[in-house]
Design a protein around this motif. Structure first.
Motif, PDB file in Angstrom:
ATOM      1  N   THR A   1      -4.651   3.217  -0.099  1.00 39.71           N
ATOM      2  CA  THR A   1      -3.145   2.708  -0.346  1.00 39.71           C
ATOM      3  C   THR A   1      -2.658   1.517   0.414  1.00 39.71           C
ATOM      4  O   THR A   1      -1.097   1.388   0.475  1.00 39.71           O
ATOM      5  CB  THR A   1      -2.612   3.779   0.878  1.00 39.71           C
ATOM      6  OG1 THR A   1      -3.630   3.188   2.468  1.00 39.71           O
ATOM      7  CG2 THR A   1      -3.192   4.970   0.759  1.00 39.71           C
ATOM      8  N   LYS A   2      -2.243   0.576  -0.212  1.00 41.02           N
ATOM      9  CA  LYS A   2      -2.433  -0.667  -0.415  1.00 41.02           C
ATOM     10  C   LYS A   2      -2.244  -1.819  -1.582  1.00 41.02           C
ATOM     11  O   LYS A   2      -3.031  -1.079  -2.397  1.00 41.02           O
ATOM     12  CB  LYS A   2      -3.250  -1.575   0.695  1.00 41.02           C
ATOM     13  CG  LYS A   2      -3.295  -1.132   2.230  1.00 41.02           C
ATOM     14  CD  LYS A   2      -1.483  -1.103   2.596  1.00 41.02           C
ATOM     15  CE  LYS A   2      -1.125  -0.687   4.407  1.00 41.02           C
ATOM     16  NZ  LYS A   2      -0.521  -1.030   4.805  1.00 41.02           N
ATOM     17  N   ILE A   3      -1.211  -2.519  -2.117  1.00 38.29           N
ATOM     18  CA  ILE A   3      -1.506  -3.673  -3.067  1.00 38.29           C
ATOM     19  C   ILE A   3      -0.825  -4.623  -2.526  1.00 38.29           C
ATOM     20  O   ILE A   3      -0.455  -5.385  -1.828  1.00 38.29           O
ATOM     21  CB  ILE A   3      -0.065  -3.110  -3.986  1.00 38.29           C
ATOM     22  CG1 ILE A   3      -0.094  -1.813  -4.245  1.00 38.29           C
ATOM     23  CG2 ILE A   3      -0.130  -4.006  -5.339  1.00 38.29           C
ATOM     24  CD1 ILE A   3       0.708  -1.264  -4.783  1.00 38.29           C
ATOM     25  N   ILE A   4      -2.335  -5.524  -2.777  1.00 36.61           N
ATOM     26  CA  ILE A   4      -2.439  -7.392  -2.415  1.00 36.61           C
ATOM     27  C   ILE A   4      -1.097  -7.675  -3.726  1.00 36.61           C
ATOM     28  O   ILE A   4      -1.895  -8.097  -4.538  1.00 36.61           O
ATOM     29  CB  ILE A   4      -3.960  -8.323  -2.564  1.00 36.61           C
ATOM     30  CG1 ILE A   4      -3.936  -6.851  -1.363  1.00 36.61           C
ATOM     31  CG2 ILE A   4      -4.054  -9.185  -2.285  1.00 36.61           C
ATOM     32  CD1 ILE A   4      -4.047  -7.230   0.133  1.00 36.61           C
ATOM     33  N   GLY A   5      -0.433  -8.831  -2.962  1.00 33.84           N
ATOM     34  CA  GLY A   5       0.350  -9.582  -4.099  1.00 33.84           C
ATOM     35  C   GLY A   5       1.834  -9.686  -3.622  1.00 33.84           C
ATOM     36  O   GLY A   5       2.508  -8.893  -2.743  1.00 33.84           O
ATOM     37  N   THR A   6       3.150  -9.840  -4.285  1.00 38.42           N
ATOM     38  CA  THR A   6       4.309 -10.147  -3.614  1.00 38.42           C
ATOM     39  C   THR A   6       4.747  -8.972  -4.834  1.00 38.42           C
ATOM     40  O   THR A   6       5.006  -9.653  -6.244  1.00 38.42           O
ATOM     41  CB  THR A   6       4.567 -11.463  -4.106  1.00 38.42           C
ATOM     42  OG1 THR A   6       3.984 -12.371  -3.070  1.00 38.42           O
ATOM     43  CG2 THR A   6       6.624 -11.600  -3.255  1.00 38.42           C
TER      44      THR A   6
ATOM     45  N   GLY B   1      -3.072   0.886 -10.308  1.00 36.99           N
ATOM     46  CA  GLY B   1      -3.893   0.493  -9.584  1.00 36.99           C
ATOM     47  C   GLY B   1      -5.027   0.110 -10.578  1.00 36.99           C
ATOM     48  O   GLY B   1      -6.398   0.720  -9.325  1.00 36.99           O
ATOM     49  N   LEU B   2      -5.373  -0.725 -11.946  1.00 34.67           N
ATOM     50  CA  LEU B   2      -6.264  -0.561 -12.373  1.00 34.67           C
ATOM     51  C   LEU B   2      -6.367  -2.202 -11.535  1.00 34.67           C
ATOM     52  O   LEU B   2      -6.142  -2.691 -10.855  1.00 34.67           O
ATOM     53  CB  LEU B   2      -5.535  -0.940 -13.228  1.00 34.67           C
ATOM     54  CG  LEU B   2      -5.418  -0.228 -14.989  1.00 34.67           C
ATOM     55  CD1 LEU B   2      -4.363  -0.186 -16.021  1.00 34.67           C
ATOM     56  CD2 LEU B   2      -6.226   1.043 -15.154  1.00 34.67           C
TER      57      LEU B   2
ATOM     58  N   HIS C   1       9.558  -2.436 -12.757  1.00 28.79           N
ATOM     59  CA  HIS C   1       8.219  -3.185 -13.524  1.00 28.79           C
ATOM     60  C   HIS C   1       7.687  -2.594 -14.476  1.00 28.79           C
ATOM     61  O   HIS C   1       7.358  -2.999 -15.743  1.00 28.79           O
ATOM     62  CB  HIS C   1       7.033  -3.902 -12.487  1.00 28.79           C
ATOM     63  CG  HIS C   1       7.175  -5.527 -11.973  1.00 28.79           C
ATOM     64  ND1 HIS C   1       7.368  -6.533 -12.254  1.00 28.79           N
ATOM     65  CD2 HIS C   1       7.607  -5.475 -10.623  1.00 28.79           C
ATOM     66  CE1 HIS C   1       7.960  -7.455 -11.386  1.00 28.79           C
ATOM     67  NE2 HIS C   1       7.733  -6.551  -9.893  1.00 28.79           N
ATOM     68  N   VAL C   2       7.183  -1.060 -13.983  1.00 28.46           N
ATOM     69  CA  VAL C   2       6.670   0.374 -14.838  1.00 28.46           C
ATOM     70  C   VAL C   2       6.976   0.383 -16.116  1.00 28.46           C
ATOM     71  O   VAL C   2       6.606   0.801 -17.363  1.00 28.46           O
ATOM     72  CB  VAL C   2       6.082   1.135 -13.913  1.00 28.46           C
ATOM     73  CG1 VAL C   2       5.156   2.144 -14.772  1.00 28.46           C
ATOM     74  CG2 VAL C   2       4.745   0.601 -13.092  1.00 28.46           C
ATOM     75  N   THR C   3       8.520   0.415 -15.684  1.00 26.04           N
ATOM     76  CA  THR C   3       9.440   1.432 -16.573  1.00 26.04           C
ATOM     77  C   THR C   3      10.558   0.547 -17.457  1.00 26.04           C
ATOM     78  O   THR C   3      10.031   1.162 -17.890  1.00 26.04           O
ATOM     79  CB  THR C   3      10.638   2.672 -15.682  1.00 26.04           C
ATOM     80  OG1 THR C   3      10.850   1.574 -14.698  1.00 26.04           O
ATOM     81  CG2 THR C   3       8.903   3.612 -15.023  1.00 26.04           C
ATOM     82  N   GLU C   4      10.807  -0.054 -16.817  1.00 23.51           N
ATOM     83  CA  GLU C   4      11.909  -1.267 -17.608  1.00 23.51           C
ATOM     84  C   GLU C   4      11.604  -2.335 -17.997  1.00 23.51           C
ATOM     85  O   GLU C   4      10.802  -2.923 -18.295  1.00 23.51           O
ATOM     86  CB  GLU C   4      13.207  -1.772 -16.043  1.00 23.51           C
ATOM     87  CG  GLU C   4      13.720  -0.471 -14.877  1.00 23.51           C
ATOM     88  CD  GLU C   4      14.375   0.090 -16.001  1.00 23.51           C
ATOM     89  OE1 GLU C   4      14.780  -0.251 -16.790  1.00 23.51           O
ATOM     90  OE2 GLU C   4      14.775   1.117 -15.316  1.00 23.51           O
TER      91      GLU C   4
END
Length: 413
Positions: free
Chosen positions: A172-177, A188-189, A226-229
């Motif tokens: 449930t966490k993402i490391i980064g800015t 999730g890759l 980031h994913v779609t635009e």
């Protein structure tokens, strides 16, 4: 107050605090050093300590003019620290806060330096995972480069990987800015070298424009963009440079350049950028969580305030806000409703200086003024038409005698 770090180093003065620890100005057997001392609660995590020791060889082996060298890793009681070269200068974020945006030649020269450093790291099997202006140091004692740029060095290698243990981050966490996260990390890759290229291209866009291509608003909206635009073009730069940025911001990791290729091709652009002034584009207005303006129409928000509204969350719960911004953030993965889209999740084009962003308070106020003006004009038009009709009718009847008027003479037969 000075304190010992292991048996070889002394920490003398705090340079800054981050959510993962504190950076000290220190002294070692070979002279001044920078010491990143991780928080005690992190140092007590045996899993993290084990990962820390495992990374020792890779981190100590990074030796490149554009990488801040890690001299030593200290594990001593409750102390867990990285001992690094001391760079006499400032970080890129500080310069960007001061100047808002850089001339293209200087921006490209700085990013080319960082790309060269990343190329060496990737060749050694090390992925940075948190490339951003806070982690780029400018050596003020080094020789000036193209556009008057100081040599740039990338720092904080290994910290994201050390912190990113399955038990600490889970699913449930993402490391980064948020502003610099590659789409594949959000999906999730596992992070590969291409995530650093995406982040570095985002940094270059920010240096040129004064804002990141997908930043602003709720963190979930930032991640969705980031994913779609698709990245919005920047006017005024050579097409070849723009194509490099677009390629390195590709959603598919395999479509991006390698760091060595990016560095070489950026340096090829430098002669075309000599003497070019900073771009004249206005940044999208920052949004609050509900989509309204978070500041007065007449006030331009400071860069730190704008970043704060982007929703960075400290890595360690309850940690103080970073004083030197030298840290990583841990974000909850947004739910489907937060990634569903909507006006707040769309990419926004750069505008001419002073023009309001569509949907902003300034834009809505301007639209209201236009509606009021049009309504007033319509009322005036209706009134004018009515008066004209009355005058015309009055003119037609001017010589006639009303049939019911008193003292009127009957018509002659």
């Amino acid at each position: 107050m000075a304190r010992k770090i292991g048996s070889r180093y002394t920490a003398n003065q705090i340079l800054g605090r981050g959510s993962a620890g504190t950076v000290w100005l220190g002294e070692g057997p070979e002279g001044p050093v920078a010491i990143k001392l991780l928080r005690e609660d992190l140092a007590s995590d045996q899993e993290l300590v084990g990962r820390f020791v495992q990374e020792r060889t890779a981190l100590l082996g990074l030796d490149h003019p554009h990488v801040v060298a890690v001299r030593d890793l200290v594990v001593d009681g409750n102390d867990l620290a990285l001992v690094m070269d001391l760079v006499r200068g400032t970080d890129l974020r500080t310069r960007l806060d001061r100047e808002r945006r850089l001339a293209p030649e200087a921006a490209v020269a700085i990013v080319a330096d960082v790309a060269d450093g990343l190329a060496a790291a990737h060749a050694a099997g090390v992925v940075h995972r948190d490339v951003k202006p806070e982690n780029v140091l400018l050596d003020m004692q080094g020789p000036l480069g193209p556009g008057g740029s100081h040599p740039a060095l990338l720092t904080d290698f290994g910290v994201a990987k050390l912190i990113d243990s399955p038990r600490r981050t889970r699913a449930t966490k993402i490391i980064g800015t948020p502003d610099y996260l590659a789409p594949e990390i959000i999906e999730g890759l596992p992070p590969r070298a291409a995530v650093d290229i995406y982040a570095l291209a985002t940094v270059l866009y920010e240096l040129l424009a004064g804002f990141t291509p997908f930043g602003g608003g709720h963190p979930g909206a930032v991640l969705r963009r980031h994913v779609t635009e698709t990245v919005v073009p920047l006017p005024g730069i050579p097409d070849e440079l723009w194509q490099l940025i677009v390629q390195c911001l590709a959603k598919a990791p395999a479509s991006r350049l390698r760091a060595s290729e990016l560095g070489a091709r950026l340096r090829e652009q430098l002669p075309l950028l000599a003497g070019m002034p900073p771009l004249d584009v206005d940044s999208p207005d920052a949004e609050s969580a509900d989509g309204d303006e978070a500041y007065e129409e007449t006030a331009e928000p400071s860069a730190p305030a704008a970043r704060e509204r982007r929703g960075a969350v400290p890595l360690v719960p309850g940690a103080a806000t970073d004083s030197n911004r030298d840290t990583h953030t841990s974000m909850r993965v947004p739910g489907p409703d937060e990634l569903a889209g909507g006006a707040r999740g769309t990419a926004r084009a750069p505008r001419a200086a002073g023009a309001p962003r569509p949907g902003s308070a300034r834009h809505r106020a301007s639209a209201r003024r236009r509606r009021i003006t049009l309504a007033a004009a319509a009322v005036a038009l209706v009134a004018a038409v009515g008066v004209g009709t009355w005058l015309a009718t009055s003119g037609d009847d001017a010589g006639a005698t009303p049939p019911d008027t008193k003292n009127s003479a009957p018509a002659s037969p």
